[in-house]
Design a protein around this motif. Structure first.
Motif, PDB file in Angstrom:
ATOM      1  N   ARG A 120     -15.644 -23.144  -9.644  1.00  0.00           N
ATOM      2  CA  ARG A 120     -15.152 -24.743  -9.404  1.00  0.00           C
ATOM      3  C   ARG A 120     -13.595 -24.881  -8.837  1.00  0.00           C
ATOM      4  N   PRO A 121     -13.005 -25.561  -8.332  1.00  0.00           N
ATOM      5  CA  PRO A 121     -11.575 -26.019  -8.241  1.00  0.00           C
ATOM      6  C   PRO A 121     -11.185 -25.868  -9.629  1.00  0.00           C
ATOM      7  N   GLY A 122      -9.585 -25.332  -9.949  1.00  0.00           N
ATOM      8  CA  GLY A 122      -9.218 -25.702 -11.446  1.00  0.00           C
ATOM      9  C   GLY A 122      -7.491 -24.651 -11.476  1.00  0.00           C
ATOM     10  N   ARG A 123      -7.004 -25.379 -11.940  1.00  0.00           N
ATOM     11  CA  ARG A 123      -5.583 -24.605 -12.302  1.00  0.00           C
ATOM     12  C   ARG A 123      -5.355 -23.052 -12.904  1.00  0.00           C
ATOM     13  N   MET A 124      -4.990 -21.879 -12.008  1.00  0.00           N
ATOM     14  CA  MET A 124      -4.969 -20.755 -12.805  1.00  0.00           C
ATOM     15  C   MET A 124      -3.939 -20.596 -13.630  1.00  0.00           C
ATOM     16  N   ILE A 125      -4.360 -20.735 -15.173  1.00  0.00           N
ATOM     17  CA  ILE A 125      -3.283 -20.715 -16.149  1.00  0.00           C
ATOM     18  C   ILE A 125      -3.436 -18.938 -16.902  1.00  0.00           C
ATOM     19  N   VAL A 126      -1.901 -18.291 -16.755  1.00  0.00           N
ATOM     20  CA  VAL A 126      -1.788 -16.908 -16.699  1.00  0.00           C
ATOM     21  C   VAL A 126      -0.461 -16.823 -18.510  1.00  0.00           C
ATOM     22  N   GLU A 127      -0.954 -16.076 -19.206  1.00  0.00           N
ATOM     23  CA  GLU A 127      -0.159 -16.030 -20.502  1.00  0.00           C
ATOM     24  C   GLU A 127       0.151 -13.993 -20.361  1.00  0.00           C
ATOM     25  N   VAL A 128       1.006 -13.613 -20.963  1.00  0.00           N
ATOM     26  CA  VAL A 128       1.850 -12.524 -20.563  1.00  0.00           C
ATOM     27  C   VAL A 128       2.398 -11.868 -21.722  1.00  0.00           C
ATOM     28  N   ARG A 160      -7.080 -18.020 -17.669  1.00  0.00           N
ATOM     29  CA  ARG A 160      -8.023 -19.151 -18.318  1.00  0.00           C
ATOM     30  C   ARG A 160      -7.256 -20.511 -16.712  1.00  0.00           C
ATOM     31  N   VAL A 161      -8.638 -21.278 -16.668  1.00  0.00           N
ATOM     32  CA  VAL A 161      -8.888 -22.041 -15.499  1.00  0.00           C
ATOM     33  C   VAL A 161      -8.832 -22.612 -15.546  1.00  0.00           C
ATOM     34  N   GLU A 162      -7.908 -23.945 -15.422  1.00  0.00           N
ATOM     35  CA  GLU A 162      -8.193 -25.485 -16.363  1.00  0.00           C
ATOM     36  C   GLU A 162      -8.871 -26.489 -15.102  1.00  0.00           C
ATOM     37  N   ASP A 202     -10.851 -31.893 -12.865  1.00  0.00           N
ATOM     38  CA  ASP A 202     -11.690 -33.253 -12.841  1.00  0.00           C
ATOM     39  C   ASP A 202     -11.452 -33.695 -14.593  1.00  0.00           C
ATOM     40  N   ARG A 203     -11.321 -32.611 -15.338  1.00  0.00           N
ATOM     41  CA  ARG A 203     -11.435 -33.347 -16.509  1.00  0.00           C
ATOM     42  C   ARG A 203      -9.589 -32.229 -17.465  1.00  0.00           C
ATOM     43  N   PRO A 204      -8.843 -32.812 -16.967  1.00  0.00           N
ATOM     44  CA  PRO A 204      -7.255 -31.860 -17.668  1.00  0.00           C
ATOM     45  C   PRO A 204      -7.458 -32.011 -18.699  1.00  0.00           C
ATOM     46  N   GLY A 205      -7.202 -30.708 -18.996  1.00  0.00           N
ATOM     47  CA  GLY A 205      -6.927 -30.068 -20.306  1.00  0.00           C
ATOM     48  C   GLY A 205      -8.717 -28.859 -21.352  1.00  0.00           C
ATOM     49  N   LEU A 206      -9.763 -29.186 -20.741  1.00  0.00           N
ATOM     50  CA  LEU A 206     -10.387 -28.739 -20.355  1.00  0.00           C
ATOM     51  C   LEU A 206     -10.555 -27.359 -19.772  1.00  0.00           C
ATOM     52  N   ALA A 207     -10.174 -26.053 -20.041  1.00  0.00           N
ATOM     53  CA  ALA A 207      -9.856 -24.516 -19.380  1.00  0.00           C
ATOM     54  C   ALA A 207     -11.444 -23.709 -19.791  1.00  0.00           C
ATOM     55  N   SER A 208     -11.657 -22.999 -19.414  1.00  0.00           N
ATOM     56  CA  SER A 208     -12.598 -22.335 -19.130  1.00  0.00           C
ATOM     57  C   SER A 208     -12.211 -21.128 -20.986  1.00  0.00           C
ATOM     58  N   ALA A 209     -13.282 -20.135 -20.988  1.00  0.00           N
ATOM     59  CA  ALA A 209     -12.947 -19.692 -22.256  1.00  0.00           C
ATOM     60  C   ALA A 209     -12.567 -18.394 -21.629  1.00  0.00           C
TER      61      ALA A 209
END
Length: 516
Positions: A67-75, A118-120, A123-130
């Protein structure tokens, strides 16, 4: 790496069972399409994570969501992600098929780094994928001498041989992963957009090969969605997903990303196609290629990648600028596979390189005859052992310029012909003397029908030192003859060792080239 279990695949519309999946791989009712459809629960990363374009200070990370969402990366340098660096990525939208890439700048050279994606939800900010986790190794900095190890192959899911769970799936990627390479070079045919799958194929010994089949693999790819589906299909294989999560990729494209033996401007006569303009098909295929692989976002497909003082990798594009397939005996120096600009670039960069080894990655072999029907040639050679003609002219120009400039340490790596071989080229055996002896190593297929061996053209004096080819055409992966190659460069001696390996990782043949 986070595993894609059956429940996750079902939620994403990617039923990973034998036979035809229950719904389109990329869209369809209850999957990913429909303007009114809103997925419930947390976002899902449908195809894991990948990395590519790893340099001494940067890399590209990739993922795809449902679904649409914001990609978030940690390294982080640490697998527990203590003191991790966090980077917000792009918003994944239908325009890119919900795929997204992030370039990581400012990385340390020659280090194993761990990443988490993760992808956040929008529609529901703060709800992210595993999270999906992976790792990558950056290249050495210019003056940092350290061992370099990488693997290469090509030809994935071709000739009707798809993912067959009963036969272990694409097990070659597990063997390559166990080599713990710094990077993976895919020498083209990353997918087979023109090779549909059937549910079953009966093998010569009576066993039945049962393909995992999805709608996008039931016909030749013509639409953008169908080209996207080729890449999505390959990532259903657990071994490939695990491999690309841990090993940065360098991807070339060849013909089967579009259709067999294509060239710009071609109009197909194949009745399977309703869209027969190859340029239209190639544009869609290129978009899917860039969406679904961790490729650089800018610049031409040909490029020079530096791996410290020991290796420069020259990645060629022998498809975008390719002239029409004909008898390949012309005398026009302006024609060829590379085009004038890429040819000049290759000569310039080879002569500028100060790396010990200059590996030229080609998606078509130099000395093997690759026919396109009865009267045309697909590759460089045409079978005439005399003076260079046709597409041989541009490689005579490259090799001659490098020789006159005193360039040493040139090695060619390729795939395409669906068997593995080692060829040594020497002007003492050739029709042209203006080049320095070199090796060409052929690998593949990774997971496709096995063929060969092809005839050698004597123009540049090749000698087949080793060949491993099947007893008949289109031998299945279940019968062996699947191959990858491994290159190791020793930091202390600077010697280059090549292993030609089988599907299980066994070395079939090896040689060590001393420091030039």
């Amino acid at each position: 790496m986070t595993e894609l279990d059956r429940r996750t695949l079902l939620r994403a519309g990617l039923l990973a069972g034998t036979g035809v999946a229950g719904g389109a791989l990329l869209g369809g009712p209850g999957a990913l399409a429909g303007p009114a459809w809103r997925p419930a629960g947390r976002p899902v990363l449908t195809h894991g994570v990948q990395s590519g374009a790893a340099t001494a200070d940067s890399a590209v990370l990739w993922t795809r969501a449902d679904r649409p969402g914001r990609m978030i990366v940690e390294v982080s340098r640490r697998p527990d992600f203590r003191a991790a660096r966090r980077l917000p990525g792009p918003v994944l939208t239908p325009d890119t098929d919900f795929t997204g890439k992030v370039r990581l700048p400012g990385l340390p050279g020659a280090e194993r780094l761990h990443y988490r994606v993760r992808v956040e939800s929008l529609d529901r900010p703060g709800l992210a994928s595993a999270p999906s986790t992976g790792s990558l190794t950056t290249a050495p900095v210019p003056h940092q001498r350290r061992d370099v190890r990488f693997v290469w192959t090509g030809d994935i899911a071709g000739q009707g041989w798809g993912i067959a769970p009963d036969f272990g799936g694409m097990e070659i990627f597990r063997a390559m992963r166990e080599c713990r390479p710094d990077f993976f070079l895919c020498s083209g045919d990353t997918v087979y957009a023109d090779n549909p799958l059937t549910e079953t194929v009966t093998l010569p010994d009576g066993r039945v090969w049962r393909n995992l089949v999805v709608p996008e693999k039931l016909k030749v790819a013509e639409s953008l969605a169908e080209f996207r589906g080729q890449f999505a299909y390959n990532l259903l294989d657990e071994h490939l997903r695990a491999f690309v999560a841990e090993v940065p990729q360098v991807n070339q494209w060849d013909d089967h990303e579009v259709t067999n033996n294509w060239y710009p401007g071609e109009v197909l006569t194949d009745s399977r196609y309703t869209e027969r303009r190859v340029d239209v098909l190639a544009a869609r295929a290129r978009r899917a290629f860039d969406e679904w692989l961790p490729t650089p976002s800018r610049g031409p497909r040909y490029r020079r990648l530096r791996y410290g003082p020991l290796l420069d990798l020259f990645v060629l594009d022998m498809r975008t600028y390719k002239d029409p397939n004909d008898g390949n005996t012309y005398a026009d120096p302006k024609r060829g596979l590379l085009g004038a600009e890429q040819r000049a670039w290759l000569i310039r960069e080879l002569t500028r390189s100060r790396a010990t080894w200059k590996i030229i990655a080609t998606d078509l072999p130099l000395g093997l005859v690759v026919p396109d029907g009865a009267g045309a040639q697909e590759g460089v050679a045409q079978g005439d052992p005399g003076a260079p003609a046709g597409r041989e002219l541009e490689f005579a120009q490259v090799l001659g310029a490098a020789h006159r400039a005193g360039v040493t340490g040139i090695v060619f790596l390729t795939a395409d012909v669906h068997y593995t071989a080692a060829h040594h080229y020497d002007p003492a055996r050739a029709a042209v003397a203006d080049f320095t002896p070199f090796w060409e190593f052929v690998s593949g297929p990774a997971h496709a029908g096995a063929f060969g061996p092809n005839a050698l053209d004597g123009t540049f004096g090749p000698k087949a030192v080793f060949v491993n080819a099947p007893p008949r055409a289109n031998t299945s992966p279940a019968e062996g003859f699947q191959h990858f190659g491994e290159v190791q460069i020793d930091a202390e001696t600077r010697a280059l060792t090549v292993h030609l390996r089988d599907r299980a990782g066994r070395s079939l043949w090896t040689t060590t080239l001393p420091t030039p």
